[in-house]
Design a protein around this motif. Structure first.
Motif, short mmCIF file in Angstrom:
data_model
loop_
_atom_site.label_atom_id
_atom_site.label_comp_id
_atom_site.label_asym_id
_atom_site.label_seq_id
_atom_site.Cartn_x
_atom_site.Cartn_y
_atom_site.Cartn_z
N TRP A 389 0.87 -1.07 -0.02
CA TRP A 389 -0.05 -0.14 -0.11
C TRP A 389 1.01 1.45 0.03
O TRP A 389 0.63 2.16 -0.63
CB TRP A 389 -0.85 -0.06 1.21
CG TRP A 389 -1.61 1.22 1.49
CD1 TRP A 389 -2.68 1.84 0.70
CD2 TRP A 389 -1.13 1.94 2.52
NE1 TRP A 389 -2.99 3.20 1.37
CE2 TRP A 389 -2.05 3.37 2.35
CE3 TRP A 389 -0.33 2.19 3.80
CZ2 TRP A 389 -2.11 4.22 3.54
CZ3 TRP A 389 -0.29 3.33 4.45
CH2 TRP A 389 -1.08 4.27 4.47
N SER A 391 4.03 1.81 -1.04
CA SER A 391 4.84 1.86 -2.50
C SER A 391 3.58 2.56 -3.63
O SER A 391 4.00 3.51 -4.26
CB SER A 391 5.30 0.62 -2.71
OG SER A 391 6.24 -0.07 -1.88
N GLU A 392 2.48 1.93 -3.45
CA GLU A 392 1.57 2.53 -4.38
C GLU A 392 0.98 4.02 -4.24
O GLU A 392 1.00 4.52 -5.06
CB GLU A 392 0.47 1.54 -4.85
CG GLU A 392 -0.38 1.90 -5.88
CD GLU A 392 -1.27 1.01 -6.76
OE1 GLU A 392 -1.76 1.09 -7.68
OE2 GLU A 392 -1.04 -0.24 -6.04
N ALA A 396 1.28 7.02 -6.54
CA ALA A 396 -0.05 7.72 -7.08
C ALA A 396 0.16 9.32 -6.73
O ALA A 396 -0.49 10.22 -7.32
CB ALA A 396 -0.98 7.00 -6.37
N LEU A 407 6.85 2.69 -10.05
CA LEU A 407 6.45 1.61 -9.10
C LEU A 407 7.19 0.34 -9.43
O LEU A 407 6.99 -0.21 -10.80
CB LEU A 407 4.81 1.37 -9.16
CG LEU A 407 4.26 0.20 -8.16
CD1 LEU A 407 4.57 0.74 -6.47
CD2 LEU A 407 2.82 0.13 -8.26
N TYR A 484 3.86 5.32 -13.59
CA TYR A 484 2.62 4.72 -13.09
C TYR A 484 1.56 5.15 -13.79
O TYR A 484 0.65 4.49 -14.25
CB TYR A 484 2.77 5.01 -11.59
CG TYR A 484 1.55 4.41 -10.76
CD1 TYR A 484 1.25 3.24 -10.45
CD2 TYR A 484 0.62 5.51 -10.23
CE1 TYR A 484 0.32 2.89 -9.75
CE2 TYR A 484 -0.55 5.23 -9.75
CZ TYR A 484 -0.78 3.83 -9.39
OH TYR A 484 -1.87 3.34 -8.63
N ARG A 488 -1.59 2.72 -14.05
CA ARG A 488 -1.07 2.09 -12.86
C ARG A 488 0.12 0.83 -13.35
O ARG A 488 0.08 0.01 -12.87
CB ARG A 488 -2.11 1.43 -12.04
CG ARG A 488 -3.11 2.48 -11.70
CD ARG A 488 -4.53 2.07 -10.97
NE ARG A 488 -4.06 1.41 -9.76
CZ ARG A 488 -5.09 1.03 -8.84
NH1 ARG A 488 -6.43 1.13 -9.12
NH2 ARG A 488 -4.62 0.53 -7.69
N TYR A 490 3.68 -0.82 -13.76
CA TYR A 490 4.65 -1.24 -12.73
C TYR A 490 5.69 -1.99 -13.41
O TYR A 490 5.62 -2.62 -14.28
CB TYR A 490 4.29 -1.83 -11.07
CG TYR A 490 3.77 -3.15 -11.35
CD1 TYR A 490 4.47 -4.36 -11.16
CD2 TYR A 490 2.37 -3.58 -11.82
CE1 TYR A 490 4.02 -5.58 -11.04
CE2 TYR A 490 1.86 -4.66 -11.93
CZ TYR A 490 2.87 -5.75 -11.92
OH TYR A 490 2.12 -6.88 -11.80
N HIS A 502 -1.40 -2.46 -13.22
CA HIS A 502 -2.44 -2.79 -12.09
C HIS A 502 -2.08 -4.05 -11.20
O HIS A 502 -2.46 -5.04 -11.10
CB HIS A 502 -3.96 -3.02 -12.41
CG HIS A 502 -5.05 -2.53 -11.71
ND1 HIS A 502 -6.42 -2.42 -11.87
CD2 HIS A 502 -4.83 -2.42 -10.26
CE1 HIS A 502 -7.00 -2.08 -11.05
NE2 HIS A 502 -6.33 -2.03 -9.77
N TYR A 508 -4.64 -2.06 -3.05
CA TYR A 508 -4.45 -0.50 -2.80
C TYR A 508 -5.64 -0.07 -2.15
O TYR A 508 -5.73 0.57 -1.30
CB TYR A 508 -3.82 0.26 -4.01
CG TYR A 508 -3.62 1.65 -3.74
CD1 TYR A 508 -2.48 2.11 -2.87
CD2 TYR A 508 -4.54 2.58 -4.49
CE1 TYR A 508 -2.35 3.48 -2.55
CE2 TYR A 508 -4.48 3.89 -4.09
CZ TYR A 508 -3.35 4.45 -3.15
OH TYR A 508 -3.30 5.73 -3.00
#
Length: 545
Positions: A389, A391-392, A396, A407, A484, A488, A490, A502, A508
């Motif tokens: 959580w 890291s994202e 974000a 990410l 990102y 989303r 990574y 994603h 997340y």
């Protein structure tokens, strides 16, 4: 350029590279003073450079003070002592005892390519729960990154009770009427030293990247949140960061005691009635005593050095506006099992506990962490609540303020780690980022000397060096690492780097909702109290986004 890129017989193993004799012939004249280092191939190394007045005696629990310039040529040929810390747990795969410890430890080390100007600079902040660790650990050797054209700086900072104690008597002494955060202030002073001096080593003070892993990554977030640090770096890398709730200086909040109250009770338990008594105590006794009493150092929300909880700083867009890499490892908790609760007796008990604690979020939770894979779900729950959580969230929030965020998920295993049940364990990316697979500690699962392992390490060194140089992580003969962004995206580091999109759908969002509700309620922390040990979550209506 690294030797193994040109000699095929050597590319098969990181540890097969022939040693290069060091020569004590590197001298720089920096604003801090003249320094004599050593040349190792195409890299100059300067060790044990003091960046602040030793914080001993009356300097204990004071902000760091810059050293005046020294007049003679100072030898920088030996690493200095680590900051005071307890010994490692016997048998820990992270055990790496420093040769010496001292309160006179505000030192840094520099690896610089020869004959460069305006090179990117990477300042490395070691991990160790703000309690252990040191800048000269062999795992953090900066040679490989320097061979990619990056000036690498690794720093010590005060740890444990000596680095993070808050106390009413210390606050009363302070012009800002605050205390705690001395280790963080050390990091800020080290960055100021870099700003003033790094050009003498060929670095660009306007192109500094702060980077760290675990508590080093927590420190990166603290620096991003700390107004005094904002103009001292241009990019950030957070490896396995954890955005947990943090004690506030004078009031209990989010289930945490006030930091000054923690310090007062600790001092009393140590037999010290006031600050003068604390300063008169032997440093080793302080460190060992605080450890026995269960003191756990964290930053302090004081309104000045750390103005708000990290989640609030990043929600308000008050953090440093810089490009960022953030990521975590798929097996984080495999080597940190003490952070996760033991699995319950059976799947029915697990599911019942989750439903009683997560209420309307229970179905979402059980979809991500099903009872059918009980032990794996327990490990993944704690991993995601702490590291995934965070890291994202970091990338974000940087994306939302118009800065690129990158990410990653490190999901690489190798035989010795996998056989020990440690696939992609906490910190296992470090030998790949630094190219130090042959320098791991005694209990670290041995990384095989193969072409595949060397290739992955080369790619990660390239990505990190490229990001430090331009803010855009690229690697030779490897796929581009997209930001990102809205998709989303990574980078998945498994056997090879591979972009994906994603990460862990729903992870997340679930943890964001949980933290939002706890923040709204005000009485629950968001750190290790997740899954089957979570308190009952506040209702949805308490959460105001």
């Amino acid at each position: 350029m690294a030797l193994y890129r040109f000699v095929p017989v050597l590319i098969a193993g990181l540890s097969m590279m022939l040693p290069i004799a060091a020569q004590a012939d590197a001298v720089v004249d920096s604003p801090a003073g003249k320094l004599r280092g050593e040349s190792v191939g195409d890299v100059q190394v300067f060790k044990g450079i003091p960046y602040a007045v030793p914080p001993v005696g009356m300097g204990r629990w004071k902000p760091p003070v810059a050293l005046p310039r020294w007049n003679d040529v100072r030898d920088a040929l030996q690493f200095g002592p680590a900051c005071m810390q307890p010994k490692s747990r016997p048998g820990s795969l992270y055990a790496d005892e420093p040769a010496a410890t001292s309160e006179d430890c505000l030192l840094l080390n520099v690896w610089a390519p020869k004959e460069v100007r305006n090179a990117p600079v990477l300042v490395w902040i070691h991990g160790g729960a703000l309690t252990t660790g040191f800048s000269s650990q062999t795992l953090y050797n900066g040679t490989k990154l320097a061979e990619r054209g990056v000036v690498v700086v690794s720093i010590n900072y005060r740890l444990g009770i000596l680095g993070y104690l808050a106390h009413p008597g210390l606050s009363a002494e302070s012009p800002l009427k605050v205390s705690g955060n001395y280790g963080l202030l050390d990091q800020i002073e080290a960055l100021r030293w870099v700003n003033r001096n790094i050009a003498a080593f060929g670095g660009d003070p306007a192109n500094v990247t702060i980077a760290g892993e675990s508590a080093g990554a927590l420190s990166v977030m603290y620096l991003m949140a700390s107004p005094p640090a904002h103009n001292l770096f241009a990019k950030a890398i957070a490896q396995s960061a954890y955005m947990i709730s943090t004690p506030e200086l004078k009031r209990p909040k989010f289930g945490e005691q006030a930091a000054e109250g923690i310090g007062s009770r600790l001092a009393t338990a140590l037999g010290a009635p006031d600050v003068a008594a604390l300063r008169s105590m032997d440093a080793t006794k302080l460190v060992e005593g605080a450890g026995r009493l269960g003191y756990f150092p964290l930053g302090t929300i004081d309104g000045a050095i750390l103005p708000r909880q990290l989640v609030e700083v990043f929600d308000r867009g008050e953090q440093a506006k810089v490009p960022m890499i953030a990521g975590f490892n798929s097996g984080e908790i495999r080597s940190l099992r003490f952070l996760a609760p033991p699995a319950p007796a059976d799947a029915a008990t697990y599911e019942s506990a989750i439903r009683s604690r997560y209420d309307d979020l229970a179905d979402d939770f059980l979809k991500l962490y099903p009872a059918s894979t009980l032990e794996e779900s327990i490990l993944a729950t704690t991993r995601d609540a702490l590291y995934g959580w965070t890291s994202e969230r970091l990338v974000a929030r940087q994306t939302a303020m118009g800065r690129p965020g990158y990410l990653y998920l490190f999901d690489h295993g190798y035989p010795a780690a996998n056989d020990a049940g440690l696939h992609a364990f906490h910190a296992s990316e470090l030998p790949y980022v630094f190219g130090t697979a042959d320098r791991t500690s005694a209990f670290w699962p041995k990384i095989p000397a193969t072409e595949a392992e060397a290739s992955l390490s080369n790619a990660m060194i390239d990505y990190w060096a490229s990001f430090a140089r331009t803010g855009d992580p690229r690697a030779s003969n490897q796929p581009d690492w997209p930001a990102y962004g809205s998709t989303r995206t990574y980078m998945h580091f498994a056997d090879k780097p591979q972009p994906a999109a994603h990460l862990s759908p729903g992870m997340y969002e679930l943890n964001e909702e949980v933290v939002c509700r706890r923040r709204a309620k005000g009485g629950q922390p968001w750190n290790w109290n997740v899954g089957i040990v979570s308190p009952a979550l506040p209702p949805r209506e308490d959460c105001r986004r």
